[in-house]
Design an enzyme around this catalytic site. Structure first.
Site, PDB file in Angstrom:
ATOM      1  N   ASP A   1      53.173 -21.990 100.294  1.00 53.97           N
ATOM      2  CA  ASP A   1      53.185 -23.279  99.587  1.00 53.97           C
ATOM      3  C   ASP A   1      54.534 -23.918  99.917  1.00 53.97           C
ATOM      4  O   ASP A   1      55.426 -23.249 100.461  1.00 53.97           O
ATOM      5  CB  ASP A   1      53.044 -22.987  98.073  1.00 53.97           C
ATOM      6  CG  ASP A   1      53.057 -24.236  97.195  1.00 53.97           C
ATOM      7  OD1 ASP A   1      52.909 -25.343  97.720  1.00 53.97           O
ATOM      8  OD2 ASP A   1      53.232 -24.078  95.960  1.00 53.97           O
TER       9      ASP A   1
ATOM     10  N   CYS B   1      48.079 -24.190 100.584  1.00 50.42           N
ATOM     11  CA  CYS B   1      47.397 -25.099  99.648  1.00 50.42           C
ATOM     12  C   CYS B   1      47.556 -26.556 100.064  1.00 50.42           C
ATOM     13  O   CYS B   1      46.790 -27.405  99.606  1.00 50.42           O
ATOM     14  CB  CYS B   1      47.891 -24.874  98.228  1.00 50.42           C
ATOM     15  SG  CYS B   1      49.663 -25.084  98.034  1.00 50.42           S
TER      16      CYS B   1
ATOM     17  N   GLN C   1      43.407 -24.704  92.245  1.00 52.52           N
ATOM     18  CA  GLN C   1      43.733 -24.335  93.615  1.00 52.52           C
ATOM     19  C   GLN C   1      43.398 -22.867  93.882  1.00 52.52           C
ATOM     20  O   GLN C   1      42.768 -22.522  94.878  1.00 52.52           O
ATOM     21  CB  GLN C   1      45.234 -24.587  93.852  1.00 52.52           C
ATOM     22  CG  GLN C   1      45.705 -24.211  95.242  1.00 52.52           C
ATOM     23  CD  GLN C   1      45.162 -25.155  96.299  1.00 52.52           C
ATOM     24  OE1 GLN C   1      45.349 -26.356  96.206  1.00 52.52           O
ATOM     25  NE2 GLN C   1      44.472 -24.625  97.297  1.00 52.52           N
TER      26      GLN C   1
ATOM     27  N   ARG D   1      38.024 -27.382  97.586  1.00 54.20           N
ATOM     28  CA  ARG D   1      38.440 -27.892  96.272  1.00 54.20           C
ATOM     29  C   ARG D   1      37.270 -28.652  95.641  1.00 54.20           C
ATOM     30  O   ARG D   1      37.013 -28.540  94.449  1.00 54.20           O
ATOM     31  CB  ARG D   1      39.644 -28.841  96.420  1.00 54.20           C
ATOM     32  CG  ARG D   1      40.932 -28.212  96.941  1.00 54.20           C
ATOM     33  CD  ARG D   1      41.537 -27.233  95.965  1.00 54.20           C
ATOM     34  NE  ARG D   1      41.836 -27.834  94.678  1.00 54.20           N
ATOM     35  CZ  ARG D   1      42.934 -28.546  94.402  1.00 54.20           C
ATOM     36  NH1 ARG D   1      43.856 -28.707  95.314  1.00 54.20           N
ATOM     37  NH2 ARG D   1      43.137 -29.049  93.186  1.00 54.20           N
TER      38      ARG D   1
ATOM     39  N   ARG E   1      47.311 -33.999  85.712  1.00 53.23           N
ATOM     40  CA  ARG E   1      48.382 -33.437  86.551  1.00 53.23           C
ATOM     41  C   ARG E   1      49.703 -33.943  86.008  1.00 53.23           C
ATOM     42  O   ARG E   1      49.939 -35.154  85.939  1.00 53.23           O
ATOM     43  CB  ARG E   1      48.211 -33.860  88.009  1.00 53.23           C
ATOM     44  CG  ARG E   1      49.414 -33.526  88.862  1.00 53.23           C
ATOM     45  CD  ARG E   1      49.179 -33.677  90.342  1.00 53.23           C
ATOM     46  NE  ARG E   1      48.388 -32.585  90.857  1.00 53.23           N
ATOM     47  CZ  ARG E   1      48.355 -32.225  92.151  1.00 53.23           C
ATOM     48  NH1 ARG E   1      49.071 -32.882  93.040  1.00 53.23           N
ATOM     49  NH2 ARG E   1      47.608 -31.223  92.548  1.00 53.23           N
TER      50      ARG E   1
ATOM     51  N   HIS F   1      48.555 -23.816  88.783  1.00 58.47           N
ATOM     52  CA  HIS F   1      47.626 -24.667  89.552  1.00 58.47           C
ATOM     53  C   HIS F   1      46.292 -23.911  89.648  1.00 58.47           C
ATOM     54  O   HIS F   1      45.879 -23.468  90.716  1.00 58.47           O
ATOM     55  CB  HIS F   1      48.214 -24.931  90.941  1.00 58.47           C
ATOM     56  CG  HIS F   1      47.581 -26.076  91.676  1.00 58.47           C
ATOM     57  ND1 HIS F   1      46.577 -26.852  91.132  1.00 58.47           N
ATOM     58  CD2 HIS F   1      47.819 -26.579  92.910  1.00 58.47           C
ATOM     59  CE1 HIS F   1      46.235 -27.783  92.017  1.00 58.47           C
ATOM     60  NE2 HIS F   1      46.962 -27.637  93.097  1.00 58.47           N
TER      61      HIS F   1
HETATM   62  N1   CP Z   1      46.889 -28.688  97.079  1.00 62.84           N
HETATM   63  C1   CP Z   1      46.955 -29.771  96.292  1.00 62.84           C
HETATM   64  O1   CP Z   1      46.875 -29.703  95.064  1.00 62.84           O
HETATM   65  O2   CP Z   1      47.088 -30.932  96.968  1.00 62.84           O
HETATM   66  P1   CP Z   1      47.417 -32.357  96.334  1.00 62.84           P
HETATM   67  O3   CP Z   1      48.824 -32.284  95.796  1.00 62.84           O
HETATM   68  O4   CP Z   1      47.293 -33.313  97.481  1.00 62.84           O
HETATM   69  O5   CP Z   1      46.437 -32.647  95.243  1.00 62.84           O
HETATM   70  N1  NVA Z   2      53.951 -26.028  94.344  1.00 65.24           N
HETATM   71  C1  NVA Z   2      53.517 -27.323  94.818  1.00 65.24           C
HETATM   72  C2  NVA Z   2      52.033 -27.366  94.930  1.00 65.24           C
HETATM   73  C3  NVA Z   2      51.512 -28.632  95.571  1.00 65.24           C
HETATM   74  C4  NVA Z   2      50.014 -28.668  95.621  1.00 65.24           C
HETATM   75  C5  NVA Z   2      54.038 -28.402  93.890  1.00 65.24           C
HETATM   76  O1  NVA Z   2      54.017 -28.205  92.679  1.00 65.24           O
HETATM   77  O2  NVA Z   2      54.473 -29.462  94.382  1.00 65.24           O
END
Ligand code: CP
Ligand code: NVA
Length: 298
Positions: A217, A257, A130, A285, A100, A127
């Site tokens: 989101d 999400c 997700q 997930r 990530r 993502h």
């Molecule tokens: N939805 C999601 O990716 O959550 P986190 O940021 O908690 O991993």
């Molecule tokens: N768009 C958001 C998704 C979080 C799971 C971000 O990137 O923070």
């Protein structure tokens, strides 16, 4: 060697295989096969995470593997060791990586140099884990295919989550509507590259009309904190609330999400009415990513 760096790289049959497997892993939790037996996977997370980190750590262990959480600030990466060197070292020791971070190019570079299966666990661009989960959840709860349905995304249409929805719409043949102010709509470049039935509009009500799924989101994605005040102002009307839900089909699902900011992209009331869907989505997930990992190493 299989990676999941972007949904762009998956074919419709690949996605179907992963989603079918997710159902099997969910039904047989505790008694299924363990394709990662003897393997060690690293999770390298530059950004915060609750769901992604926990679901991958638990999932890898349930598949028989071991996990190692690497905070980039604790390893030499944080002191400037290049990704390609880090990748070549880890690639000789571990069996897979879940990453990530900010730049999509960094995950791609890691995959290229490490030569081990690599998963994009969220970048600024996508993502994918997700959205695979969201589609699994839609089909599980609605008991029908997402093909031919209408998915409406409300909010920051230019961030990672809608970008993965755009690729999914093309692959699985559903209609995607993105309701967002002009400055928060996906790039023309992405829309042209992905193709598919995607409508981008500032008209929230038109986007929600007859929708099968309303999805949102956060307005301020990780890395965009300095734009927070402006975003809260610009996106203030792009909210899932009771009035918007009434425009969708009576059977429509509402998903988020997570994490959710109540009173911003979704009201407290709508989040709680749809909590079963939203937290099933979070749970899924685990099952979807186990299926993804099993598919990657088969
Ligand atoms: N939805 C999601 O990716 O959550 P986190 O940021 O908690 O991993
Ligand atoms: N768009 C958001 C998704 C979080 C799971 C971000 O990137 O923070």
């Amino acid at each position: 060697m299989k990676h999941l760096l972007s949904l762009e790289q998956l074919t419709a049959p690949d996605i179907r295989e992963i989603l079918n497997g997710a159902g099997e892993f969910k039904r047989n939790r505790g008694s299924h096969r363990r394709p990662l037996e003897g393997q060690t996977w690293a999770l390298i997370f530059t950004k915060s995470s609750t769901r992604t980190r926990v679901s991958f750590e638990v999932g890898i262990r349930e598949l028989g593997g071991g996990t190692m959480f690497l905070n980039p600030n604790d390893i030499q990466l944080g002191r400037g060791e290049p990704i390609r060197d880090t990748a070549r070292v880890l690639g000789r020791m571990i069996h897979g990586a879940v990453i990530r971070t900010y730049a999509q190019a960094d995950v791609e570079e890691f995959a290229r140099y490490s030569k081990i299966p690599t998963v994009n666990a969220l970048t600024d661009s996508e993502h994918p884990c997700q959205i695979l989960t969201d589609i699994f959840t839609f089909e599980e709860l609605r008991r029908e295919s997402i093909a031919g349905k209408v998915v409406t995304f409300v909010g920051d249409g230019a961030c990672n989550v809608p970008a993965s929805w755009i690729w999914a719409a093309t692959k699985l043949d559903f209609e995607l509507r993105i309701a967002a102010p002009k400055a928060y709509q996906p790039s023309q470049e992405l829309l042209l590259k992905a193709g598919g039935r995607v409508l981008c509009t500032e008209d929230l009500d038109a986007a929600a009309d007859g929708a099968d799924l309303l999805y949102t989101d956060v307005w301020v994605s990780m890395g965009k904190e300095s734009e927070s005040a402006q975003r809260l102002k610009d996106l203030s009307s792009y909210q899932i609330n009771e009035a918007l839900v009434k425009k969708a089909r009576p059977v429509a699902l509402v998903m988020h999400c997570l994490p959710a900011y109540r009173g911003k992209e979704i009201t407290e009331e709508i989040l709680e009415v749809h909590a079963n869907t939203i937290f099933t989505q979070a749970e899924n997930r685990l099952h979807t990513q186990k299926s993804l990992l099993a598919w990657m190493v088969q």
